[in-house]
Design a protein around this motif. Structure first.
Motif, PDB file in Angstrom:
ATOM      1  N   ILE A   1       0.814  -1.212   0.000  1.00 36.55           N
ATOM      2  CA  ILE A   1       0.000   0.000   0.000  1.00 36.55           C
ATOM      3  C   ILE A   1       0.854   1.271   0.000  1.00 36.55           C
ATOM      4  O   ILE A   1       0.581   2.192  -0.794  1.00 36.55           O
ATOM      5  CB  ILE A   1      -0.986  -0.010   1.187  1.00 36.55           C
ATOM      6  N   PRO A   2       1.890   1.403   0.835  1.00 37.76           N
ATOM      7  CA  PRO A   2       2.687   2.635   0.791  1.00 37.76           C
ATOM      8  C   PRO A   2       3.266   2.915  -0.593  1.00 37.76           C
ATOM      9  O   PRO A   2       3.257   4.059  -1.059  1.00 37.76           O
ATOM     10  CB  PRO A   2       3.784   2.381   1.824  1.00 37.76           C
ATOM     11  N   SER A   3       3.766   1.881  -1.256  1.00 39.17           N
ATOM     12  CA  SER A   3       4.307   2.071  -2.603  1.00 39.17           C
ATOM     13  C   SER A   3       3.206   2.490  -3.578  1.00 39.17           C
ATOM     14  O   SER A   3       3.425   3.341  -4.454  1.00 39.17           O
ATOM     15  CB  SER A   3       4.957   0.779  -3.099  1.00 39.17           C
ATOM     16  N   ALA A   4       2.031   1.913  -3.430  1.00 35.25           N
ATOM     17  CA  ALA A   4       0.922   2.240  -4.328  1.00 35.25           C
ATOM     18  C   ALA A   4       0.473   3.686  -4.140  1.00 35.25           C
ATOM     19  O   ALA A   4       0.188   4.390  -5.122  1.00 35.25           O
ATOM     20  CB  ALA A   4      -0.243   1.292  -4.078  1.00 35.25           C
ATOM     21  N   LEU A   5       0.401   4.156  -2.906  1.00 34.23           N
ATOM     22  CA  LEU A   5      -0.037   5.532  -2.672  1.00 34.23           C
ATOM     23  C   LEU A   5       0.975   6.531  -3.207  1.00 34.23           C
ATOM     24  O   LEU A   5       0.605   7.574  -3.757  1.00 34.23           O
ATOM     25  CB  LEU A   5      -0.287   5.754  -1.174  1.00 34.23           C
TER      26      LEU A   5
END
Length: 415
Positions: A325-329
């Protein structure tokens, strides 16, 4: 990425589109809406090639096209009727065009798709805050926790309580001018059904007519009528009386009389207020902002709903291609950064030419700018600005732009 539990705050354009993309990608999605019955807010809007491409990716292109009204140009005239603005989509290559729709039509199209897909919609939940419990995002209303998720998408609009309390909370600058809007019958009025038409008096007065098609198939076509004014002047305008207001507009533009005759009460007019804001970055922990929760500006270029749809597509694309999720955001923020910043800047730059007290700027618009706009390559550049494509918004969002002539021919064949 593994299947996620995702909560979407707000059942508007951005929230419904994001829910559709992510549910179809295999995630568990639910929408939380503060009203007991989800409903659209506003009159009409202009779908640009950007927003139409997103709807095409959702399989909704033919649905919205069947009820919208094709727009080929934006036309503006001064108080004497002299043309000072004429932006045509076909001035740029590609066969692009706009599609004017009633907000209710766009809302119904997205909501019907969400219901058909079985997406859960919880209503009557007035979200107050979000927080973290371990690696889960927790949503709460005034009475306590209403849900916890791997990811929360804030699509609750420019006045979002979630955005206001987040670490990335943007400052909000309310704009001086707003607008009265109404959705009306045409009653045989004389207007260009393939254009958004406007009439100006310097930069203090802007009156507009936008054909907006039908809410659903088989219903009558309607028109969005709008009049720009300072928000601070609203009560004084109302105090002067509805007849006085109608007389002022009819003196500028006699063709509007059939529309004005339908307005019998101030309650038929909706006051739209505008603000400039940008959430940087457009996420905080497991909370991500899309649509007006992430960014808003003046409505001069008509990009609001289109930008919201692009945000939804870009976020879904980022979640599909990133491992966590952090990479996606972070990828979502990068994908939308340049396009959002450019159109916020352009909208702010155009605003004084159409909504300000400056006589000098209006003179420049009516004489110098209107002349320069006819000299190549300016017609094509202006067409790309209006279409939202002066920077490519499609590839960063994982989209392929519609092949406009082919898609239109197919629709005509189906009809």
């Amino acid at each position: 990425m593994k299947q996620l539990d995702i909560g979407v705050a707000g059942a508007g354009t951005a929230g419904l589109a994001a829910a559709l993309f992510l549910s179809r990608a295999g995630h568990r999605v639910e929408i939380l809406e503060r009203f007991e019955t989800p409903a659209p807010v506003g009159s009409g809007l202009l779908m640009q090639p950007t927003g139409l491409t997103v709807l095409n990716a959702l399989g909704l292109f033919d649905t919205i096209h069947a009820i919208g009204s094709r727009i080929d140009r934006l036309h503006g005239a001064d108080a004497s009727g002299r043309t000072v603005l004429d932006v045509r989509y076909d001035a740029a290559p590609g066969g692009r065009y706009g599609l004017a729709v009633q907000r209710a039509a766009l809302f119904n199209t997205l909501l019907d798709a969400a219901v058909a897909d079985g997406i859960r919609i919880r209503t009557g939940i007035d979200l107050a805050s979000t927080g973290m419990r371990g690696d889960r995002a927790v949503l709460s209303d005034a009475e306590g926790v209403v849900g916890d998720y791997d990811l929360v998408i804030d699509a609750s609009g420019a006045r979002s309580m979630l955005a206001a309390k987040a670490a990335a909370a943007p400052s909000i600058r309310d704009l001086t001018y707003g607008a009265f809007w109404a959705t009306l019958d045409d009653h045989g009025a004389a207007y260009d059904k393939s254009a958004q038409s406007q009439r100006y008096d310097k930069a203090k007065v802007m009156i507009g007519v936008l054909p907006t098609g039908r809410i659903r198939r088989g219903e009558p076509e309607r028109v969005a009528f709008f009049w720009s004014l300072k928000v601070a002047d609203v009560e004084a305008v109302k105090a002067a009386g509805l007849d006085r207001w109608k007389a002022i507009i009819s003196n500028y533009w006699r063709d509007c009389v059939p529309f004005l005759d339908q307005i019998e009460d101030w309650d038929q007019l909706t006051l739209a207020r505008y603000a400039h804001r940008t959430a940087l970055p457009p996420f905080s922990d497991r909370l991500v902002f899309i649509g007006d929760s992430a960014h808003s500006t003046s409505p001069q270029l008509g990009q609001g709903a289109n930008m919201a749809l692009l945000d939804a597509a870009a976020l879904s694309h980022a979640l599909a291609r990133c491992a966590d999720i952090p990479s996606a955001l972070a990828a979502y923020a990068r994908a939308r950064r340049n396009h959002v910043r450019l159109f916020q800047l352009l909208s702010l730059a155009f605003t004084p030419f159409y909504q300000s007290d400056s006589t000098a700027i209006a003179w420049v618009r009516d004489r110098l700018v209107s002349t320069v706009a006819k000299i190549p390559p300016m017609p094509g550049l202006l067409a790309s600005i209006v279409a939202g494509t002066v920077l490519d918004p499609f590839e960063p969002a994982g989209l392929t732009e519609c092949k406009w002539q082919e898609d239109l021919s197919l629709l005509r064949g189906m009809a």
